[in-house]
Design a protein around this motif. Sequence first.
Motif, PDB file in Angstrom:
ATOM      1  N   PHE A 117       0.997  -1.254  -0.133  1.00 18.33           N
ATOM      2  CA  PHE A 117       0.063  -0.006   0.067  1.00 18.33           C
ATOM      3  C   PHE A 117       0.893   1.437   0.052  1.00 18.33           C
ATOM      4  O   PHE A 117       1.517   1.415   0.961  1.00 18.33           O
ATOM      5  CB  PHE A 117      -0.790   0.023   1.338  1.00 18.33           C
ATOM      6  CG  PHE A 117      -1.825   1.287   1.321  1.00 18.33           C
ATOM      7  CD1 PHE A 117      -2.900   1.385   0.315  1.00 18.33           C
ATOM      8  CD2 PHE A 117      -1.579   2.101   2.192  1.00 18.33           C
ATOM      9  CE1 PHE A 117      -3.684   2.350   0.362  1.00 18.33           C
ATOM     10  CE2 PHE A 117      -2.592   3.257   2.312  1.00 18.33           C
ATOM     11  CZ  PHE A 117      -3.541   3.619   1.415  1.00 18.33           C
ATOM     12  N   ASP A 118       0.819   2.058  -1.189  1.00 19.26           N
ATOM     13  CA  ASP A 118       1.650   3.226  -1.027  1.00 19.26           C
ATOM     14  C   ASP A 118       0.941   4.507  -1.446  1.00 19.26           C
ATOM     15  O   ASP A 118      -0.207   4.398  -2.018  1.00 19.26           O
ATOM     16  CB  ASP A 118       2.431   2.969  -2.495  1.00 19.26           C
ATOM     17  CG  ASP A 118       3.574   1.760  -2.428  1.00 19.26           C
ATOM     18  OD1 ASP A 118       4.346   1.922  -1.636  1.00 19.26           O
ATOM     19  OD2 ASP A 118       3.192   0.795  -3.362  1.00 19.26           O
ATOM     20  N   VAL A 119       1.631   5.594  -0.982  1.00 21.11           N
ATOM     21  CA  VAL A 119       0.982   7.142  -0.935  1.00 21.11           C
ATOM     22  C   VAL A 119       2.130   7.645  -1.718  1.00 21.11           C
ATOM     23  O   VAL A 119       3.268   7.416  -1.757  1.00 21.11           O
ATOM     24  CB  VAL A 119       0.452   7.345   0.170  1.00 21.11           C
ATOM     25  CG1 VAL A 119      -0.331   6.611   0.913  1.00 21.11           C
ATOM     26  CG2 VAL A 119       1.694   7.570   1.155  1.00 21.11           C
ATOM     27  N   HIS A 120       1.686   8.991  -2.359  1.00 20.98           N
ATOM     28  CA  HIS A 120       2.501  10.059  -2.695  1.00 20.98           C
ATOM     29  C   HIS A 120       3.042  10.725  -1.551  1.00 20.98           C
ATOM     30  O   HIS A 120       2.414  10.799  -0.590  1.00 20.98           O
ATOM     31  CB  HIS A 120       1.729  10.996  -3.656  1.00 20.98           C
ATOM     32  CG  HIS A 120       2.539  12.036  -4.302  1.00 20.98           C
ATOM     33  ND1 HIS A 120       2.757  13.230  -3.721  1.00 20.98           N
ATOM     34  CD2 HIS A 120       3.265  11.960  -5.492  1.00 20.98           C
ATOM     35  CE1 HIS A 120       3.551  13.744  -4.547  1.00 20.98           C
ATOM     36  NE2 HIS A 120       3.903  13.379  -5.501  1.00 20.98           N
ATOM     37  N   PRO A 121       4.256  11.177  -1.425  1.00 21.40           N
ATOM     38  CA  PRO A 121       4.940  11.703  -0.411  1.00 21.40           C
ATOM     39  C   PRO A 121       4.324  13.089   0.112  1.00 21.40           C
ATOM     40  O   PRO A 121       4.330  13.359   1.231  1.00 21.40           O
ATOM     41  CB  PRO A 121       6.473  11.974  -0.926  1.00 21.40           C
ATOM     42  CG  PRO A 121       6.509  11.045  -2.067  1.00 21.40           C
ATOM     43  CD  PRO A 121       5.221  10.679  -3.016  1.00 21.40           C
ATOM     44  N   ARG A 135       5.816   6.355  -0.915  1.00 21.80           N
ATOM     45  CA  ARG A 135       5.954   6.044   0.536  1.00 21.80           C
ATOM     46  C   ARG A 135       5.121   4.685   0.731  1.00 21.80           C
ATOM     47  O   ARG A 135       3.939   4.720   0.451  1.00 21.80           O
ATOM     48  CB  ARG A 135       5.584   6.972   1.601  1.00 21.80           C
ATOM     49  CG  ARG A 135       5.783   6.853   3.065  1.00 21.80           C
ATOM     50  CD  ARG A 135       5.407   7.836   3.997  1.00 21.80           C
ATOM     51  NE  ARG A 135       6.102   9.051   3.482  1.00 21.80           N
ATOM     52  CZ  ARG A 135       5.502  10.223   3.231  1.00 21.80           C
ATOM     53  NH1 ARG A 135       4.121  10.506   3.356  1.00 21.80           N
ATOM     54  NH2 ARG A 135       6.400  11.537   3.265  1.00 21.80           N
ATOM     55  N   THR A 136       5.581   3.519   1.304  1.00 26.87           N
ATOM     56  CA  THR A 136       4.863   2.500   1.439  1.00 26.87           C
ATOM     57  C   THR A 136       4.560   2.393   2.810  1.00 26.87           C
ATOM     58  O   THR A 136       5.417   2.576   3.754  1.00 26.87           O
ATOM     59  CB  THR A 136       5.783   1.116   1.214  1.00 26.87           C
ATOM     60  OG1 THR A 136       6.294   1.401  -0.247  1.00 26.87           O
ATOM     61  CG2 THR A 136       5.125  -0.101   1.352  1.00 26.87           C
ATOM     62  N   LEU A 137       2.943   2.220   3.034  1.00 28.03           N
ATOM     63  CA  LEU A 137       2.678   2.265   4.557  1.00 28.03           C
ATOM     64  C   LEU A 137       2.296   0.753   5.031  1.00 28.03           C
ATOM     65  O   LEU A 137       2.531   0.587   6.497  1.00 28.03           O
ATOM     66  CB  LEU A 137       1.488   3.109   4.514  1.00 28.03           C
ATOM     67  CG  LEU A 137       1.659   4.423   4.269  1.00 28.03           C
ATOM     68  CD1 LEU A 137       0.363   5.209   4.417  1.00 28.03           C
ATOM     69  CD2 LEU A 137       2.771   5.179   5.052  1.00 28.03           C
TER      70      LEU A 137
END
Length: 317
Positions: A124-128, A213-215
Amino acid sequence: MTKLLTLAAALVFALSATAQTYPAKPIRFIVGFPPGGSADPTARIIGGALSDQLGQPVVIENRPGADSAIGAEYVSRQAPDGYTLFFGSNSAMTAAVALKKQPLYDPLKEFTPLGLVGRATFFFDVHPDVPAKTLQEFIAYARQNQGKLNYGTGNPLSILMMVQLMNAANIAMVHVPYKGEGPMTPDLIAGRVHATFLSNPAGVNLAKEGRIRTLAVAADKRNGLMPEVPTFAEAGVPQVTVRQWAGVYGPAKLPREIVERLNRELNAVVKRPEVIDKMQSYGYAAEGSTPEQLYEINRADLALWRKLIADARLELD
């Protein structure tokens, strides 16, 4: 009656002879996704090793579209001679069927399972720019911005995982669908998509470079590519339960001799050290099975998807 029996005997003899000389020419290996995700390179790893095992070229042919269903339907209509195979994952063999009112095919009746080749992990990834360093911080931020964040999906598995996450966390986001992870990833990097699930280990490199960014990781245990990233259960959202697998299929009614030969060679392939290492680099843990075990995995997963879809009250296409 005698003529019919003679004809039937001749047909059985011909099929048996074909199976004994199999393979006598190159094999097409159909992939339902475009290059850029994890499916295409993983299929090429399996296909290359299988070519070595069989002594015939295994030619990768991409037929993307409809979450891999285009490629699957194509294979289901081919002659059951062992010369057209399909790299089938949850996308084509469960999701693309469970999410449709009128599926293009029946994965349990129109294919011959040959063997599992591996299981993969979703990150699960998000933009920085998203001000969250943990999954719980992301949930809190999404709750403060209900309906304002975009999430991208490149396959049906990520759709259902995102639904599980949103339902468990009581958050709402805007869905932006893509035809694969490859075309979606640039939009994640650019910030046009705020969050997504990536199976492509290229995302690991992007995360290490600080471009995403991986959460959390959607798996039963942490992944060796990013051992510092917690599982969803460890991060407090055990409701995200979808897991990815992949296997090889042929059209229905493949001769048993060919099924046994291909299963034997596939199980040998996934034990080769170089295959294990290469598959790991693309997020897959190599794993074999019998044809019957792959069928049962497929059957159980399809039933699970249908239940999750019904529970989430997703509208079928």
